[in-house]
Design an enzyme around this catalytic site. Structure first.
Site, PDB file in Angstrom:
ATOM      1  N   GLU A 153       1.043  -1.064  -0.068  1.00  9.66           N
ATOM      2  CA  GLU A 153      -0.061  -0.079  -0.062  1.00  9.66           C
ATOM      3  C   GLU A 153       0.888   1.362  -0.001  1.00  9.66           C
ATOM      4  O   GLU A 153       1.572   1.364   1.052  1.00  9.66           O
ATOM      5  CB  GLU A 153      -0.923   0.091   1.238  1.00  9.66           C
ATOM      6  CG  GLU A 153      -1.975   1.354   1.346  1.00  9.66           C
ATOM      7  CD  GLU A 153      -2.618   1.114   2.620  1.00  9.66           C
ATOM      8  OE1 GLU A 153      -3.850   1.221   2.837  1.00  9.66           O
ATOM      9  OE2 GLU A 153      -2.084   0.693   3.986  1.00  9.66           O
ATOM     10  N   GLU A 255      -8.143  10.846   3.136  1.00 10.19           N
ATOM     11  CA  GLU A 255      -8.098   9.850   3.935  1.00 10.19           C
ATOM     12  C   GLU A 255      -8.340  10.463   5.555  1.00 10.19           C
ATOM     13  O   GLU A 255      -7.686  11.436   5.638  1.00 10.19           O
ATOM     14  CB  GLU A 255      -6.629   8.730   4.162  1.00 10.19           C
ATOM     15  CG  GLU A 255      -6.882   7.957   5.347  1.00 10.19           C
ATOM     16  CD  GLU A 255      -6.203   6.854   5.306  1.00 10.19           C
ATOM     17  OE1 GLU A 255      -6.037   5.810   6.194  1.00 10.19           O
ATOM     18  OE2 GLU A 255      -5.111   6.803   4.143  1.00 10.19           O
TER      19      GLU A 255
END
Length: 275
Positions: A153, A255
């Site tokens: 990620e 995020e």
């Protein structure tokens, strides 16, 4: 100059499942999803429970959704709370969140990472997202799952309120497109991923200073791949449909985790790769 699309979406039920929650159109909030068009890439049919095609501005509120709005892929994922993602077909988008104890990540981009891609973007609003970042995954199912490098990620940060370097191992410092970045690597053990709960690496590129709002910026992805490789870090396959939950997408993401207050972040993304 890119215009910013900023829809203030009405919040729906916060913990609804994929079956009971609806993807909402900006101009017809009670309408069923616009699914007349087939997925852009046939490999995405594996994720048909989540992935749909929209040809008009759309508001996403469910817990997990992927798909295309126009030519742009999007991801929208949260483990609770109340957050909406508003998308237009030209890459304009906004994320609206309510304060609470949960994690959210979402935004538009592409359903795969391209090492030659140059990503253009602009943000005009940021109420204090944890990260505004180029965000994506790589996955190689031929590598042993005991090796965290089989699933990566990655984050190329542009703005942040939480510093990931405090939990990571330093790699190197380099300059890309006139911006100085430092790299870090951290490991996540049995955490949510595009392939279910897994142990995987996180790679970070963090600029010395946050990128300003109200300006067009470009991220040269190849420079970050090289910097990670220079430290011995490997990016597995970035165009892979074999993960269980999502393809190896690359998006310009907002995020938030455990946000203390309500907030908004809005901007636009586009492909700035030289032709």
């Amino acid at each position: 100059m890119k215009n910013v699309f900023n829809i203030k979406a009405a919040m729906l039920l916060t913990m609804c499942g994929l079956v009971s929650c609806t993807l909402v159109h900006k101009d017809q909030q009670s309408a069923a999803p616009d699914t007349a068009e087939a997925p852009v890439d046939g490999g995405l049919e594996k994720y048909e429970a989540y992935t749909q095609q929209f040809s008009s501005p759309t508001v996403i509120t469910q817990n997990h959704a992927t798909g295309h709005v126009g030519d742009f892929f999007f991801t929208h994922w949260k483990d609770g709370g109340s957050t909406s993602l508003s998308l237009d077909t030209d890459g304009e988008f906004s994320v609206d969140w309510e304060g609470g104890g949960y994690n959210y990540v979402g935004g538009p981009g592409w359903h795969f990472g391209d090492e030659d891609r140059v990503i253009g973007y602009r943000f005009d609003e940021d109420s204090g997202a944890s990260y505004i970042t180029l965000y994506g995954w790589g996955y190689d199912e031929t590598m042993p799952t005991s090796d965290p490098a089989h699933l990566v990620e990655y984050y190329i940060l542009q703005r942040w309120t939480y510093d990931p370097s405090q939990d990571g191992v330093y790699g190197k410092t380099f300059t890309s497109n006139g911006v100085e970045y430092s790299t870090y690597r951290s490991v996540r053990e049995q955490k949510p991923s595009i392939n279910g709960p897994s142990t995987f690496y996180q790679y970070w590129s963090k600029p010395t200073e946050e990128r300003p709002l109200g300006e067009d910026h470009e991220i040269i992805f190849a420079d970050h791949l090289k910097a990670w490789a220079d430290t011995g870090w490997i990016i597995p396959d970035m165009n892979n449909f074999n993960a269980s939950d999502d393809p190896t997408y690359q998006v310009m993401a907002v995020e938030v985790f455990n946000p203390a207050n309500d907030g908004t972040a809005s901007g636009q993304v586009w492909d700035a790769t030289p032709q």
